[in-house]
Design a protein around this motif. Structure first.
Motif, PDB file in Angstrom:
ATOM      1  N   ASP A  27       0.909  -0.996  -0.040  1.00  0.00           N
ATOM      2  CA  ASP A  27       0.239   0.061  -0.118  1.00  0.00           C
ATOM      3  C   ASP A  27       0.807   1.159   0.018  1.00  0.00           C
ATOM      4  O   ASP A  27       2.032   0.986   0.532  1.00  0.00           O
ATOM      5  N   ARG A  78      -0.546   4.362   0.957  1.00  0.00           N
ATOM      6  CA  ARG A  78      -1.486   5.550   1.628  1.00  0.00           C
ATOM      7  C   ARG A  78      -1.169   5.898   2.935  1.00  0.00           C
ATOM      8  O   ARG A  78      -1.286   6.875   3.309  1.00  0.00           O
ATOM      9  N   GLN A  89      -6.894  -5.213   6.158  1.00  0.00           N
ATOM     10  CA  GLN A  89      -7.546  -3.914   5.779  1.00  0.00           C
ATOM     11  C   GLN A  89      -6.829  -2.740   5.330  1.00  0.00           C
ATOM     12  O   GLN A  89      -7.335  -1.872   4.730  1.00  0.00           O
ATOM     13  N   ASP A  90      -5.570  -2.851   5.765  1.00  0.00           N
ATOM     14  CA  ASP A  90      -4.729  -1.654   5.665  1.00  0.00           C
ATOM     15  C   ASP A  90      -3.899  -1.801   4.197  1.00  0.00           C
ATOM     16  O   ASP A  90      -3.179  -1.009   3.832  1.00  0.00           O
ATOM     17  N   PHE A  91      -3.940  -2.837   3.679  1.00  0.00           N
ATOM     18  CA  PHE A  91      -3.505  -2.828   2.338  1.00  0.00           C
ATOM     19  C   PHE A  91      -4.143  -3.045   1.313  1.00  0.00           C
ATOM     20  O   PHE A  91      -5.277  -4.096   1.314  1.00  0.00           O
ATOM     21  N   ARG A  92      -4.101  -2.373   0.125  1.00  0.00           N
ATOM     22  CA  ARG A  92      -5.107  -2.380  -1.127  1.00  0.00           C
ATOM     23  C   ARG A  92      -4.375  -3.434  -2.251  1.00  0.00           C
ATOM     24  O   ARG A  92      -5.467  -3.860  -2.733  1.00  0.00           O
ATOM     25  N   TYR A  93      -3.342  -3.716  -2.300  1.00  0.00           N
ATOM     26  CA  TYR A  93      -2.929  -4.387  -3.324  1.00  0.00           C
ATOM     27  C   TYR A  93      -2.293  -5.697  -2.786  1.00  0.00           C
ATOM     28  O   TYR A  93      -1.541  -5.977  -1.739  1.00  0.00           O
ATOM     29  N   TRP A  94      -2.589  -6.915  -3.442  1.00  0.00           N
ATOM     30  CA  TRP A  94      -2.382  -8.222  -3.163  1.00  0.00           C
ATOM     31  C   TRP A  94      -1.913  -9.032  -4.113  1.00  0.00           C
ATOM     32  O   TRP A  94      -2.208  -8.865  -5.276  1.00  0.00           O
TER      33      TRP A  94
END
Length: 124
Positions: free
Chosen positions: A96, A98, A109-114
Motif C-alpha cells: 500500500d 497510503r 484491511q490496511d493493504f490495497r494491493y495483493w
C-alpha cells in the motif's frame, strides 16, 4: 496498474528455511508499505510481518525471532527460518502507498494491493 507476484514457496522439513519473494510492479515510489500474510486451511488470514515506508517493522508473535522482512524498490522478501509444521499455509504479499509514515500494520484491511499467494508446506 500495481501487480504483486509471490515466489519461493515449496515443501521443506521442520527446522528448515525458505525465502519468499514478491515482485512488485506499478509502484513508482520505493517507500511503499508492505506485508506478508498467511492463511492455513480452515483458518482466518493472519498478518505475520510488515514494514512501513520508512523501514519500521512489526511481526506476529507466532513468527517473531524466526522470520524477517525486507524490501527494495521492486521486491519484498520474507526470510523464514526454524520452520515448524504449523507454519504450513498459503502465503500472500501485500502493499500500500497510503500510510507509509504510520506504524507498520498487520491488518489486512490496511493493504490495497495483493498477490495471488504461494504455498509453503512444512513436514514434521
Amino acid at each position: 496498474q500495481v501487480q504483486l507476484a509471490e515466489s519461493g514457496g515449496g515443501l521443506v522439513q521442520s527446522g528448515g528455511s525458505l525465502r519468499l519473494s514478491c515482485a512488485v510492479s506499478g509502484i513508482t515510489d520505493s517507500r511503499y508499505s508492505a506485508g506478508w500474510f498467511r492463511q492455513a486451511p480452515g483458518k482466518e488470514r493472519e498478518g505475520i510481518a510488515s514494514i512501513n515506508g520508512v523501514g519500521s517493522l512489526i511481526f506476529a508473535d507466532s513468527v517473531e525471532g524466526r522470520f524477517t522482512i525486507s524490501r527494495d524498490a521492486v521486491t519484498l522478501y520474507l526470510q523464514m527460518n526454524s520452520l515448524k509444521p504449523e507454519d504450513t499455509a498459503m502465503y500472500y504479499c501485500a502493499a500500500d502507498t497510503r500510510w507509509r509514515y504510520l506504524p507498520a500494520s498487520l491488518r489486512s484491511q490496511d493493504f490495497r494491493y495483493w498477490g495471488q499467494g504461494t504455498q509453503v508446506t512444512v513436514s514434521s
